[in-house]
Design a protein around this motif. Structure first.
Motif, short mmCIF file in Angstrom:
data_model
loop_
_atom_site.label_atom_id
_atom_site.label_comp_id
_atom_site.label_asym_id
_atom_site.label_seq_id
_atom_site.Cartn_x
_atom_site.Cartn_y
_atom_site.Cartn_z
N SER A 46 -21.66 -27.48 61.94
CA SER A 46 -22.14 -26.29 62.38
C SER A 46 -23.74 -26.24 61.83
O SER A 46 -24.69 -25.73 62.74
N ARG A 47 -23.85 -26.66 60.64
CA ARG A 47 -25.28 -26.41 60.08
C ARG A 47 -26.36 -27.36 60.75
O ARG A 47 -27.42 -27.22 60.97
N MET A 48 -25.65 -28.68 60.82
CA MET A 48 -26.69 -29.53 61.36
C MET A 48 -26.98 -29.19 62.83
O MET A 48 -28.22 -29.60 63.30
N ALA A 49 -26.24 -28.46 63.60
CA ALA A 49 -26.64 -28.29 65.00
C ALA A 49 -27.74 -27.13 64.99
O ALA A 49 -28.51 -26.97 65.94
N GLN A 50 -27.60 -26.45 63.81
CA GLN A 50 -28.54 -25.39 63.82
C GLN A 50 -29.96 -25.80 63.41
O GLN A 50 -31.04 -25.56 63.95
N ASP A 51 -29.97 -26.54 62.21
CA ASP A 51 -31.32 -27.18 61.57
C ASP A 51 -31.10 -28.35 60.69
O ASP A 51 -30.73 -27.83 59.51
N PRO A 52 -31.01 -29.69 61.16
CA PRO A 52 -30.58 -30.67 60.22
C PRO A 52 -31.56 -30.92 59.05
O PRO A 52 -31.08 -31.44 58.13
N THR A 53 -32.84 -30.31 59.02
CA THR A 53 -33.48 -30.30 57.69
C THR A 53 -33.41 -29.29 56.71
O THR A 53 -34.03 -29.46 55.77
N ARG A 54 -32.49 -28.58 56.95
CA ARG A 54 -32.32 -27.46 55.83
C ARG A 54 -31.78 -28.13 54.69
O ARG A 54 -30.80 -29.08 54.76
N PRO A 55 -32.06 -27.88 53.32
CA PRO A 55 -31.38 -28.14 52.29
C PRO A 55 -29.84 -28.04 52.29
O PRO A 55 -29.44 -26.96 52.74
N ASN A 56 -29.26 -28.99 51.73
CA ASN A 56 -27.63 -28.88 51.67
C ASN A 56 -27.26 -28.21 50.34
O ASN A 56 -27.35 -28.58 49.21
N LEU A 57 -26.79 -26.88 50.68
CA LEU A 57 -26.34 -26.04 49.50
C LEU A 57 -24.81 -26.14 49.24
O LEU A 57 -24.14 -25.39 48.74
N ARG A 58 -24.28 -26.78 50.23
CA ARG A 58 -22.76 -27.17 50.42
C ARG A 58 -22.53 -28.52 50.05
O ARG A 58 -21.48 -29.07 50.41
N GLN A 59 -23.08 -29.12 48.82
CA GLN A 59 -22.67 -30.60 48.49
C GLN A 59 -21.40 -30.68 48.05
O GLN A 59 -20.84 -31.62 48.14
N VAL A 60 -20.84 -29.87 47.07
CA VAL A 60 -19.67 -29.86 46.34
C VAL A 60 -18.83 -28.40 46.67
O VAL A 60 -19.40 -27.41 46.35
N HIS A 61 -17.57 -28.65 46.96
CA HIS A 61 -16.68 -27.46 47.27
C HIS A 61 -15.76 -27.34 46.22
O HIS A 61 -14.95 -28.40 46.23
N LEU A 62 -15.91 -26.18 45.41
CA LEU A 62 -14.54 -25.98 44.42
C LEU A 62 -13.66 -24.94 44.86
O LEU A 62 -14.13 -23.94 45.63
N MET A 63 -12.41 -24.94 44.68
CA MET A 63 -11.34 -24.09 44.88
C MET A 63 -10.42 -23.73 43.94
O MET A 63 -10.12 -24.99 43.17
N HIS A 64 -9.98 -22.52 43.46
CA HIS A 64 -9.26 -22.05 42.44
C HIS A 64 -7.85 -22.37 42.97
O HIS A 64 -7.51 -21.75 44.01
N GLU A 65 -7.19 -23.20 42.08
CA GLU A 65 -5.53 -23.32 42.61
C GLU A 65 -5.13 -21.96 42.50
O GLU A 65 -3.61 -21.80 43.09
N GLU A 66 -5.13 -21.06 41.76
CA GLU A 66 -4.54 -19.87 42.04
C GLU A 66 -4.63 -19.18 43.15
O GLU A 66 -3.77 -18.61 43.59
N LEU A 67 -5.46 -19.71 44.08
CA LEU A 67 -5.49 -19.19 45.50
C LEU A 67 -4.08 -19.75 46.15
O LEU A 67 -3.62 -19.09 46.81
N PHE A 68 -3.62 -21.01 45.77
CA PHE A 68 -2.50 -21.61 46.29
C PHE A 68 -1.38 -20.83 45.97
O PHE A 68 -0.55 -20.72 46.63
N ASP A 69 -1.17 -20.47 44.57
CA ASP A 69 -0.38 -19.50 44.21
C ASP A 69 -0.04 -18.33 44.98
O ASP A 69 0.99 -17.96 45.37
N GLU A 70 -1.38 -17.74 45.20
CA GLU A 70 -1.21 -16.56 45.84
C GLU A 70 -0.91 -16.43 47.45
O GLU A 70 0.23 -15.76 47.95
N VAL A 71 -1.44 -17.44 48.11
CA VAL A 71 -0.87 -17.81 49.54
C VAL A 71 0.54 -18.36 49.41
O VAL A 71 1.48 -17.93 50.48
N GLY A 72 0.89 -18.88 48.60
CA GLY A 72 2.17 -19.31 48.54
C GLY A 72 3.35 -18.13 48.42
O GLY A 72 4.32 -18.35 49.06
#
Length: 180
Positions: A46-72
């Motif tokens: 979706s970001r490439m479709a808008q502007d493929p030259t923008r800096p990548n601020l989404r290089q690494v995605h982190l998620m807290h395992e506590e969310l899995f407990d919550e949705v569980g």
């Protein structure tokens, strides 16, 4: 404030989920070696479709395992890598970190927190109804995004499950996380 890595995941192809790995290598200014979202410029479709030259601020995605407990508790079974994150954590309130926080992981890797992941409809395609569990509203009606945070790599390093995560807050005043 500190925590630990519970899982690492990457995928060289566009796919919602990412398989777990024994380790991942973080490359400065690029992201996870071999991951489809690695690069100095945006790699999310979706970001490439808008502007493929923008800096990548989404290089690494982190998620807290506590969310899995919550949705569980609501009946959703979610495992590390299922929601496309690269690093699953425990023991750190990722969503409360300010923009610019440095995360020191393992022996040498350093990530800089850039913002919140903006959850998309693919989450409901993965598990119907899950999107409402990871995006909601607070008492004042503001949108609350719980699907993890995004970061860029500041220093190379190998990251493995069990690695410690140290948190280094930026200078005040803190800037709250916004979607990136």
């Amino acid at each position: 404030m500190s925590g630990r890595v519970t899982a690492v995941s990457s995928n060289g192809e566009y796919s919602f989920t990412k398989p777990n790995r024994d380790s991942i290598r973080l490359l400065t200014g690029i992201g996870v070696e071999g991951d489809v979202h690695a690069g100095a410029t945006v790699k999310h479709r979706s970001r490439m479709a808008q502007d493929p030259t923008r800096p990548n601020l989404r290089q690494v995605h982190l998620m807290h395992e506590e969310l899995f407990d919550e949705v569980g508790e609501a009946g959703f079974r979610v495992m590390p890598g299922d929601l496309g994150e690269n690093i699953t954590t425990r023991g750190i309130d990722l969503l409360a970190l300010p923009t610019g926080t440095l995360l020191r992981i393992g022996d040498s890797a350093v990530l800089e927190v850039t913002g919140l992941r903006n959850p998309c409809l693919q989450i409901d395609a993965f598990r119907t109804g899950l999107l409402k569990r990871v995006v909601g509203r607070d008492e004042e009606g503001r949108v609350v995004r719980k699907a993890g945070i995004m970061s860029v790599v500041r220093e190379d390093g190998v990251v493995r499950p069990g690695d410690p995560i140290g948190v280094e807050l930026p200078a005040e005043p803190f800037r709250p996380l916004e979607r990136v």
